[in-house]
Design a protein around this motif. Structure first.
Motif, short mmCIF file in Angstrom:
data_model
loop_
_atom_site.label_atom_id
_atom_site.label_comp_id
_atom_site.label_asym_id
_atom_site.label_seq_id
_atom_site.Cartn_x
_atom_site.Cartn_y
_atom_site.Cartn_z
N ARG A 15 -54.75 -46.09 11.00
CA ARG A 15 -53.82 -46.38 9.91
C ARG A 15 -54.16 -47.75 9.34
O ARG A 15 -54.52 -48.67 10.07
CB ARG A 15 -52.39 -46.36 10.43
N ALA A 16 -54.05 -47.90 8.02
CA ALA A 16 -54.28 -49.18 7.36
C ALA A 16 -53.31 -49.30 6.20
O ALA A 16 -53.07 -48.34 5.47
CB ALA A 16 -55.72 -49.29 6.88
N SER A 17 -52.73 -50.50 6.04
CA SER A 17 -51.74 -50.74 4.99
C SER A 17 -52.16 -51.90 4.11
O SER A 17 -53.02 -52.71 4.47
CB SER A 17 -50.36 -51.04 5.61
N TRP A 25 -48.67 -49.74 0.27
CA TRP A 25 -49.23 -48.43 0.57
C TRP A 25 -49.72 -48.37 2.01
O TRP A 25 -49.95 -49.40 2.66
CB TRP A 25 -50.39 -48.09 -0.38
N THR A 26 -49.89 -47.15 2.48
CA THR A 26 -50.39 -46.91 3.84
C THR A 26 -51.34 -45.72 3.81
O THR A 26 -51.01 -44.66 3.25
CB THR A 26 -49.25 -46.63 4.82
N ILE A 140 -56.42 -50.47 -2.96
CA ILE A 140 -56.17 -49.28 -2.13
C ILE A 140 -57.48 -48.77 -1.53
O ILE A 140 -57.54 -48.36 -0.37
CB ILE A 140 -55.49 -48.18 -2.97
N ALA A 141 -58.56 -48.82 -2.32
CA ALA A 141 -59.86 -48.39 -1.83
C ALA A 141 -60.35 -49.28 -0.69
O ALA A 141 -60.97 -48.81 0.27
CB ALA A 141 -60.88 -48.37 -2.97
N LYS A 142 -60.07 -50.59 -0.78
CA LYS A 142 -60.45 -51.50 0.31
C LYS A 142 -59.71 -51.13 1.60
O LYS A 142 -60.29 -51.17 2.69
CB LYS A 142 -60.14 -52.94 -0.08
N SER A 143 -58.44 -50.78 1.47
CA SER A 143 -57.68 -50.37 2.65
C SER A 143 -58.25 -49.08 3.24
O SER A 143 -58.25 -48.90 4.46
CB SER A 143 -56.21 -50.15 2.29
#
Length: 300
Positions: A15-17, A25-26, A140-143
């Motif tokens: 999981r990454a937020s 976002w998550t 978001i793409a980095k996450s």
């Protein structure tokens, strides 16, 4: 023996937020066993343009497994703004006026009652600019990169545990093979004695079989009862499996094929066994090979 190598499992979770501006976002990513690579995405409405990037990134990271990627986005902070749906409000007022003129004792609805009807008051959503959307999607793409990295680490750690289990099972198979070889060494003499007894009975029977036919039958019985060739192949398959585990990489399919070959040799040993001891060894081999195969199903 198996050396340290990179073996990945196909199971894992990460999981990454992240957040930017008023958005949080998550990412939740997980993978399970699969024959090939199957990528499934669940993205919020309006973010379809991100799916191609998500699939491409996951496809370059993993080789096998059913990989699921789920993104949730929430907007927080900022002052909430609302607007009145005047069309709906006008309809309600008109309906109230019509009913009031036809129904005795009718009391006109209060304004607060009309405003409480679902849909009359609507949240006012401000549309973000193209630049803001692009900046948000880039974060978001980095996450996603972080989530995939953590999932890859989880699969690698699970792979290390699987290699440990496989090494132990291969040692069991090797020990059973050695035990079977010891039993097989004394089998030819026992088989010869059994065949000699049968040949003597056949020679005494009427009409007697030709000696050439008896020799052929004796040779066939010797071949059917000798398991040394199967044990040699079993050893070769173990060496091949050991090399694959030492080399590492995407080896799941190759190991699965070797499991089929190992099981085939164990089945033949059981069918050829001339005594209960060798038969029991063959059954033990089949059990351990099945455990080995179950672990192999988890390898990428």
């Amino acid at each position: 023996m198996v050396k340290n190598s990179t073996i990945n499992s196909m199971t894992g979770f990460a999981r990454a937020s992240g957040e930017t501006g008023t958005f949080t976002w998550t990412w939740e990513v997980k993978s399970v066993n699969g024959k090939g690579l199957d990528i499934r995405c669940r993205l919020p409405q309006g973010m379809d343009e991100l799916e191609a990037h998500v699939r491409g990134k996951a496809g370059r990271t993993f080789a096998r497994g059913n990989v699921s990627l789920h993104l949730t986005i929430k907007e927080s902070g900022g002052s909430a703004r609302y607007q009145v749906n005047r069309d709906l409000l006008d309809q309600l007022v008109n309906i109230a006026g019509e009913l009031g003129g036809k129904t005795p004792g009718w009391e006109a609805p209060r304004l607060d009652g009309l405003l409480s009807v679902k849909g009359v008051i609507e949240p006012l959503e401000e549309e973000a600019s193209d630049q803001e959307v692009a900046a948000r999607n880039a974060e978001i793409a980095k996450s996603l990169d972080q989530a995939l990295k953590e999932l890859s680490t989880a699969r690698s750690e699970e792979g290390g545990r699987i290699v440990g289990a496989l090494s132990g099972q291969m040692a069991e198979i090797s020990a059973l093979k050695d035990k079977a070889e010891s039993v097989a060494e004394v089998q030819p003499d026992a088989i010869k004695e059994n065949i000699s007894s049968q040949v003597r009975e056949l020679l005494e029977s009427q009409p007697a079989l030709p000696e050439e036919r008896l020799a052929q039958e004796a040779a066939l019985l010797m071949t059917k009862g000798d398991v040394r060739e199967e044990l040699d192949r079993l050893g070769s398959h173990l060496e091949a499996a050991d090399k694959l585990l030492s080399d590492g990489g995407v080896i799941g399919r190759k190991l699965d094929f070797l499991c089929q070959e190992l099981n085939r040799e164990a089945n033949t040993i059981c069918s050829k066994a001339q005594d209960i001891e060798l038969s029991n060894i063959g059954l033990e081999l089949k059990a351990v090979i099945e455990q080995f195969r179950e672990q192999v199903q988890n390898i990428e």
